[in-house]
Design a protein around this motif. Structure first.
Motif, PDB file in Angstrom:
ATOM      1  N   LEU A   1     -28.563  26.026  -3.798  1.00 38.68           N
ATOM      2  CA  LEU A   1     -28.032  26.513  -5.068  1.00 38.68           C
ATOM      3  C   LEU A   1     -28.866  25.914  -6.188  1.00 38.68           C
ATOM      4  O   LEU A   1     -28.914  24.692  -6.351  1.00 38.68           O
ATOM      5  CB  LEU A   1     -26.570  26.095  -5.221  1.00 38.68           C
ATOM      6  CG  LEU A   1     -25.659  26.363  -4.017  1.00 38.68           C
ATOM      7  CD1 LEU A   1     -24.265  25.821  -4.276  1.00 38.68           C
ATOM      8  CD2 LEU A   1     -25.644  27.834  -3.669  1.00 38.68           C
ATOM      9  N   LEU A   2     -29.553  26.761  -6.944  1.00 40.96           N
ATOM     10  CA  LEU A   2     -30.432  26.313  -8.033  1.00 40.96           C
ATOM     11  C   LEU A   2     -29.872  26.773  -9.365  1.00 40.96           C
ATOM     12  O   LEU A   2     -29.504  27.947  -9.511  1.00 40.96           O
ATOM     13  CB  LEU A   2     -31.831  26.897  -7.871  1.00 40.96           C
ATOM     14  CG  LEU A   2     -32.626  26.423  -6.670  1.00 40.96           C
ATOM     15  CD1 LEU A   2     -33.806  27.347  -6.416  1.00 40.96           C
ATOM     16  CD2 LEU A   2     -33.093  25.002  -6.892  1.00 40.96           C
ATOM     17  N   GLY A   3     -29.809  25.852 -10.315  1.00 40.73           N
ATOM     18  CA  GLY A   3     -29.249  26.201 -11.616  1.00 40.73           C
ATOM     19  C   GLY A   3     -29.955  25.539 -12.765  1.00 40.73           C
ATOM     20  O   GLY A   3     -30.743  24.601 -12.592  1.00 40.73           O
ATOM     21  N   LEU A   4     -29.643  26.000 -13.961  1.00 32.63           N
ATOM     22  CA  LEU A   4     -30.232  25.476 -15.186  1.00 32.63           C
ATOM     23  C   LEU A   4     -29.255  24.634 -15.988  1.00 32.63           C
ATOM     24  O   LEU A   4     -29.613  24.091 -17.020  1.00 32.63           O
ATOM     25  CB  LEU A   4     -30.745  26.628 -16.056  1.00 32.63           C
ATOM     26  CG  LEU A   4     -31.916  27.410 -15.459  1.00 32.63           C
ATOM     27  CD1 LEU A   4     -32.185  28.676 -16.265  1.00 32.63           C
ATOM     28  CD2 LEU A   4     -33.156  26.544 -15.405  1.00 32.63           C
ATOM     29  N   SER A   5     -28.004  24.528 -15.533  1.00 30.52           N
ATOM     30  CA  SER A   5     -27.007  23.759 -16.268  1.00 30.52           C
ATOM     31  C   SER A   5     -26.218  22.850 -15.329  1.00 30.52           C
ATOM     32  O   SER A   5     -25.913  23.225 -14.197  1.00 30.52           O
ATOM     33  CB  SER A   5     -26.027  24.695 -16.989  1.00 30.52           C
ATOM     34  OG  SER A   5     -25.008  23.950 -17.623  1.00 30.52           O
TER      35      SER A   5
ATOM     36  N   GLY B   1     -20.895  29.818 -15.851  1.00 25.82           N
ATOM     37  CA  GLY B   1     -20.057  30.854 -16.437  1.00 25.82           C
ATOM     38  C   GLY B   1     -18.930  30.198 -17.223  1.00 25.82           C
ATOM     39  O   GLY B   1     -19.162  29.321 -18.044  1.00 25.82           O
ATOM     40  N   ALA B   2     -17.685  30.579 -16.936  1.00 23.25           N
ATOM     41  CA  ALA B   2     -16.528  29.990 -17.616  1.00 23.25           C
ATOM     42  C   ALA B   2     -16.078  28.682 -16.974  1.00 23.25           C
ATOM     43  O   ALA B   2     -15.197  28.007 -17.491  1.00 23.25           O
ATOM     44  CB  ALA B   2     -15.375  30.991 -17.610  1.00 23.25           C
ATOM     45  N   LEU B   3     -16.677  28.317 -15.866  1.00 18.86           N
ATOM     46  CA  LEU B   3     -16.278  27.139 -15.105  1.00 18.86           C
ATOM     47  C   LEU B   3     -16.982  25.891 -15.621  1.00 18.86           C
ATOM     48  O   LEU B   3     -18.207  25.851 -15.712  1.00 18.86           O
ATOM     49  CB  LEU B   3     -16.632  27.360 -13.632  1.00 18.86           C
ATOM     50  CG  LEU B   3     -16.196  26.341 -12.607  1.00 18.86           C
ATOM     51  CD1 LEU B   3     -14.676  26.287 -12.521  1.00 18.86           C
ATOM     52  CD2 LEU B   3     -16.780  26.707 -11.255  1.00 18.86           C
ATOM     53  N   GLY B   4     -16.222  24.859 -15.966  1.00 21.88           N
ATOM     54  CA  GLY B   4     -16.801  23.584 -16.351  1.00 21.88           C
ATOM     55  C   GLY B   4     -17.280  22.834 -15.111  1.00 21.88           C
ATOM     56  O   GLY B   4     -16.674  22.926 -14.046  1.00 21.88           O
ATOM     57  N   LEU B   5     -18.378  22.116 -15.248  1.00 25.49           N
ATOM     58  CA  LEU B   5     -18.935  21.347 -14.136  1.00 25.49           C
ATOM     59  C   LEU B   5     -18.810  19.856 -14.417  1.00 25.49           C
ATOM     60  O   LEU B   5     -18.911  19.453 -15.571  1.00 25.49           O
ATOM     61  CB  LEU B   5     -20.410  21.716 -13.928  1.00 25.49           C
ATOM     62  CG  LEU B   5     -20.686  23.164 -13.563  1.00 25.49           C
ATOM     63  CD1 LEU B   5     -22.194  23.421 -13.535  1.00 25.49           C
ATOM     64  CD2 LEU B   5     -20.063  23.527 -12.235  1.00 25.49           C
ATOM     65  N   PRO B   6     -18.618  19.033 -13.432  1.00 23.70           N
ATOM     66  CA  PRO B   6     -18.483  19.397 -12.014  1.00 23.70           C
ATOM     67  C   PRO B   6     -17.151  20.093 -11.732  1.00 23.70           C
ATOM     68  O   PRO B   6     -16.162  19.845 -12.406  1.00 23.70           O
ATOM     69  CB  PRO B   6     -18.576  18.057 -11.286  1.00 23.70           C
ATOM     70  CG  PRO B   6     -18.126  17.046 -12.280  1.00 23.70           C
ATOM     71  CD  PRO B   6     -18.521  17.577 -13.632  1.00 23.70           C
ATOM     72  N   ALA B   7     -17.163  20.947 -10.730  1.00 20.85           N
ATOM     73  CA  ALA B   7     -15.973  21.703 -10.328  1.00 20.85           C
ATOM     74  C   ALA B   7     -15.602  21.328  -8.899  1.00 20.85           C
ATOM     75  O   ALA B   7     -16.443  21.393  -8.001  1.00 20.85           O
ATOM     76  CB  ALA B   7     -16.250  23.200 -10.426  1.00 20.85           C
TER      77      ALA B   7
ATOM     78  N   ALA C   1     -17.751  18.403  -4.970  1.00 19.34           N
ATOM     79  CA  ALA C   1     -17.816  19.127  -6.240  1.00 19.34           C
ATOM     80  C   ALA C   1     -19.139  19.869  -6.392  1.00 19.34           C
ATOM     81  O   ALA C   1     -20.169  19.424  -5.899  1.00 19.34           O
ATOM     82  CB  ALA C   1     -17.630  18.162  -7.402  1.00 19.34           C
ATOM     83  N   LEU C   2     -19.060  20.977  -7.097  1.00 24.61           N
ATOM     84  CA  LEU C   2     -20.242  21.719  -7.516  1.00 24.61           C
ATOM     85  C   LEU C   2     -20.704  21.099  -8.823  1.00 24.61           C
ATOM     86  O   LEU C   2     -19.929  20.995  -9.778  1.00 24.61           O
ATOM     87  CB  LEU C   2     -19.903  23.201  -7.716  1.00 24.61           C
ATOM     88  CG  LEU C   2     -21.046  24.096  -8.182  1.00 24.61           C
ATOM     89  CD1 LEU C   2     -22.116  24.202  -7.093  1.00 24.61           C
ATOM     90  CD2 LEU C   2     -20.521  25.469  -8.555  1.00 24.61           C
ATOM     91  N   HIS C   3     -21.971  20.666  -8.876  1.00 28.77           N
ATOM     92  CA  HIS C   3     -22.518  20.005 -10.061  1.00 28.77           C
ATOM     93  C   HIS C   3     -23.570  20.845 -10.769  1.00 28.77           C
ATOM     94  O   HIS C   3     -24.143  20.382 -11.749  1.00 28.77           O
ATOM     95  CB  HIS C   3     -23.146  18.661  -9.674  1.00 28.77           C
ATOM     96  CG  HIS C   3     -22.146  17.640  -9.273  1.00 28.77           C
ATOM     97  ND1 HIS C   3     -21.548  16.787 -10.159  1.00 28.77           N
ATOM     98  CD2 HIS C   3     -21.629  17.336  -8.055  1.00 28.77           C
ATOM     99  CE1 HIS C   3     -20.709  15.992  -9.519  1.00 28.77           C
ATOM    100  NE2 HIS C   3     -20.740  16.312  -8.244  1.00 28.77           N
ATOM    101  N   THR C   4     -23.871  22.028 -10.262  1.00 27.83           N
ATOM    102  CA  THR C   4     -24.913  22.856 -10.854  1.00 27.83           C
ATOM    103  C   THR C   4     -24.435  24.284 -11.055  1.00 27.83           C
ATOM    104  O   THR C   4     -23.624  24.796 -10.283  1.00 27.83           O
ATOM    105  CB  THR C   4     -26.190  22.860  -9.983  1.00 27.83           C
ATOM    106  OG1 THR C   4     -27.204  23.626 -10.640  1.00 27.83           O
ATOM    107  CG2 THR C   4     -25.952  23.437  -8.609  1.00 27.83           C
ATOM    108  N   SER C   5     -24.934  24.913 -12.115  1.00 27.96           N
ATOM    109  CA  SER C   5     -24.748  26.349 -12.229  1.00 27.96           C
ATOM    110  C   SER C   5     -25.567  26.988 -11.107  1.00 27.96           C
ATOM    111  O   SER C   5     -26.368  26.321 -10.461  1.00 27.96           O
ATOM    112  CB  SER C   5     -25.220  26.848 -13.596  1.00 27.96           C
ATOM    113  OG  SER C   5     -26.586  26.558 -13.793  1.00 27.96           O
TER     114      SER C   5
END
Length: 119
Positions: A30-34, A39-45, A56-60
């Motif tokens: 999973l590669l992200g820039l944020s 999206g509408a989800l705050g990280l970490p989720a 937890a998911l730590h990346t967009s």
């Protein structure tokens, strides 16, 4: 617990590695820039609803790469993908590997900590 690694391959390539996963496991990079929002989800989720309590998911997620871990020798439980963007002069990226025990199964078995580079 699987972990994530990084190797600058020069020529503006980065190798994102997965170590310590189950042999023959499907893995999604999973590669992200944020690291603040997906999206509408705050990280970490938290990923409890996906069957990963305490993870937890730590990346967009802007890009998803697919790999399968090796099954024998030095490749056992290891996978990697090369992505554009070496260490210097790139946009900031973050990454995590999402690992499944075998194809077609749910829930996932693990997610690595986040990796950040290009900052």
């Amino acid at each position: 617990t699987p972990w994530i690694g990084f190797q600058d391959r020069g020529q503006r390539l980065a190798r994102i590695q997965l170590h310590g996963a189950e042999p023959g496991a499907p893995a999604f990079l999973l590669l992200g820039l944020s690291t603040e929002r997906f999206g509408a989800l705050g990280l970490p989720a938290g990923l409890e609803t996906l069957g990963l309590p305490g993870c937890a998911l730590h990346t967009s997620v802007e890009v998803v790469g697919v790999a399968r871990t090796g099954t024998s020798g030095l490749e056992r439980g290891y996978a990697w993908l090369e992505v554009p963007g070496g260490v210097r002069g790139t946009s900031p990226w973050s990454a995590q590997w999402l690992v499944f025990p075998r194809a077609g199964t749910w829930p996932p078995s693990a997610i690595t900590p986040a990796l950040l580079w290009g900052w």
